[in-house]
Design a protein around this motif. Structure first.
Motif, PDB file in Angstrom:
ATOM      1  N   UNK A 119       0.839  -1.193   0.000  1.00 51.61           N
ATOM      2  CA  UNK A 119       0.000   0.000   0.000  1.00 51.61           C
ATOM      3  C   UNK A 119       0.875   1.244   0.000  1.00 51.61           C
ATOM      4  N   UNK A 120       1.607   1.405  -1.056  1.00 48.85           N
ATOM      5  CA  UNK A 120       2.470   2.560  -1.207  1.00 48.85           C
ATOM      6  C   UNK A 120       1.631   3.725  -1.733  1.00 48.85           C
ATOM      7  N   UNK A 121       1.526   4.815  -0.984  1.00 51.20           N
ATOM      8  CA  UNK A 121       0.691   5.939  -1.427  1.00 51.20           C
ATOM      9  C   UNK A 121       1.104   6.503  -2.786  1.00 51.20           C
ATOM     10  N   UNK A 122       2.360   6.335  -3.154  1.00 46.00           N
ATOM     11  CA  UNK A 122       2.832   6.869  -4.430  1.00 46.00           C
ATOM     12  C   UNK A 122       2.340   6.057  -5.625  1.00 46.00           C
ATOM     13  N   UNK A 123       1.922   4.812  -5.395  1.00 43.21           N
ATOM     14  CA  UNK A 123       1.501   3.966  -6.509  1.00 43.21           C
ATOM     15  C   UNK A 123       0.011   3.627  -6.482  1.00 43.21           C
ATOM     16  N   UNK A 124      -0.734   4.250  -5.604  1.00 41.17           N
ATOM     17  CA  UNK A 124      -2.150   3.920  -5.470  1.00 41.17           C
ATOM     18  C   UNK A 124      -2.898   4.154  -6.786  1.00 41.17           C
ATOM     19  N   UNK A 125      -2.673   5.285  -7.437  1.00 42.58           N
ATOM     20  CA  UNK A 125      -3.380   5.584  -8.680  1.00 42.58           C
ATOM     21  C   UNK A 125      -3.065   4.541  -9.744  1.00 42.58           C
ATOM     22  N   UNK A 126      -1.790   4.230  -9.908  1.00 42.09           N
ATOM     23  CA  UNK A 126      -1.381   3.246 -10.918  1.00 42.09           C
ATOM     24  C   UNK A 126      -1.968   1.878 -10.598  1.00 42.09           C
ATOM     25  N   UNK A 127      -1.951   1.494  -9.325  1.00 41.67           N
ATOM     26  CA  UNK A 127      -2.493   0.200  -8.928  1.00 41.67           C
ATOM     27  C   UNK A 127      -4.001   0.132  -9.168  1.00 41.67           C
ATOM     28  N   UNK A 128      -4.695   1.228  -8.910  1.00 48.68           N
ATOM     29  CA  UNK A 128      -6.135   1.272  -9.151  1.00 48.68           C
ATOM     30  C   UNK A 128      -6.424   1.169 -10.649  1.00 48.68           C
ATOM     31  N   UNK A 129      -5.670   1.906 -11.449  1.00 46.83           N
ATOM     32  CA  UNK A 129      -5.816   1.825 -12.909  1.00 46.83           C
ATOM     33  C   UNK A 129      -5.545   0.402 -13.378  1.00 46.83           C
ATOM     34  N   UNK A 130      -4.524  -0.220 -12.815  1.00 46.82           N
ATOM     35  CA  UNK A 130      -4.180  -1.597 -13.188  1.00 46.82           C
ATOM     36  C   UNK A 130      -5.348  -2.537 -12.895  1.00 46.82           C
ATOM     37  N   UNK A 131      -5.964  -2.378 -11.735  1.00 46.72           N
ATOM     38  CA  UNK A 131      -7.105  -3.224 -11.380  1.00 46.72           C
ATOM     39  C   UNK A 131      -8.280  -2.989 -12.326  1.00 46.72           C
ATOM     40  N   UNK A 132      -8.593  -1.742 -12.595  1.00 51.66           N
ATOM     41  CA  UNK A 132      -9.709  -1.417 -13.484  1.00 51.66           C
ATOM     42  C   UNK A 132      -9.445  -1.959 -14.888  1.00 51.66           C
ATOM     43  N   UNK A 133      -8.227  -1.765 -15.384  1.00 46.02           N
ATOM     44  CA  UNK A 133      -7.894  -2.258 -16.720  1.00 46.02           C
ATOM     45  C   UNK A 133      -7.912  -3.783 -16.764  1.00 46.02           C
ATOM     46  N   UNK A 134      -7.552  -4.432 -15.673  1.00 43.32           N
ATOM     47  CA  UNK A 134      -7.612  -5.888 -15.618  1.00 43.32           C
ATOM     48  C   UNK A 134      -9.052  -6.362 -15.771  1.00 43.32           C
TER      49      UNK A 134
END
Length: 131
Positions: free
Chosen positions: A45-60
């Motif tokens: 749960x790195x705050x710097x990568x939350x947006x990218x991780x969320x985008x990754x989940x949505x795109x998945x």
């Protein structure tokens, strides 16, 4: 008067809490020197990568749905359920969706393989490209 204070739990609420704790086998957290659990170590749960991780989940999720739609369309074409015009429209729609997925992956520095989640003993979520 403590009974009217919402911050003070009533006897009934305390009884419900005790019953729930017994039913679910909950116990208070104990201080532990063992470090984080295996599950906690996998969850980053790195705050710097939350947006990218969320985008990754949505795109998945979108990619999974795209592949399911593609398989359904292929099945319908094989069954002869579609007119030539419908086949062409579905093909174009799926091609455009794939292009948009590729553009979004590029924008967020992801590859299509990054979208494939490892489900442990079940294998991967998405079929590997070329499979």
């Amino acid at each position: 008067m403590a009974e009217d204070d919402p911050a003070v739990p009533s006897a009934a609420a305390e009884e419900v809490a005790r019953a729930a704790a017994r039913a679910f086998g909950l116990s208070p957290a104990q201080p532990d020197d063992r470090g984080p659990s295996a599950a906690a170590q996998r969850l980053h749960t790195d705050p710097d990568t939350v947006e990218r991780d969320l985008i990754k989940l949505v795109l998945t999720i979108v990619e999974l749905l795209r592949q399911l739609m593609e398989r359904t369309a292929i099945h319908r074409v094989d069954q002869g359920d579609l007119s030539e015009l419908q086949e062409e429209r579905i093909g174009m729609t799926l091609m455009i969706l794939h292009e948009r997925m590729t553009e979004l992956c590029d924008r967020y520095d992801l590859t299509m393989d990054d979208l494939n989640l490892d489900l442990g003993p079940l294998g991967s979520l998405l079929p590997h490209h070329g499979a």
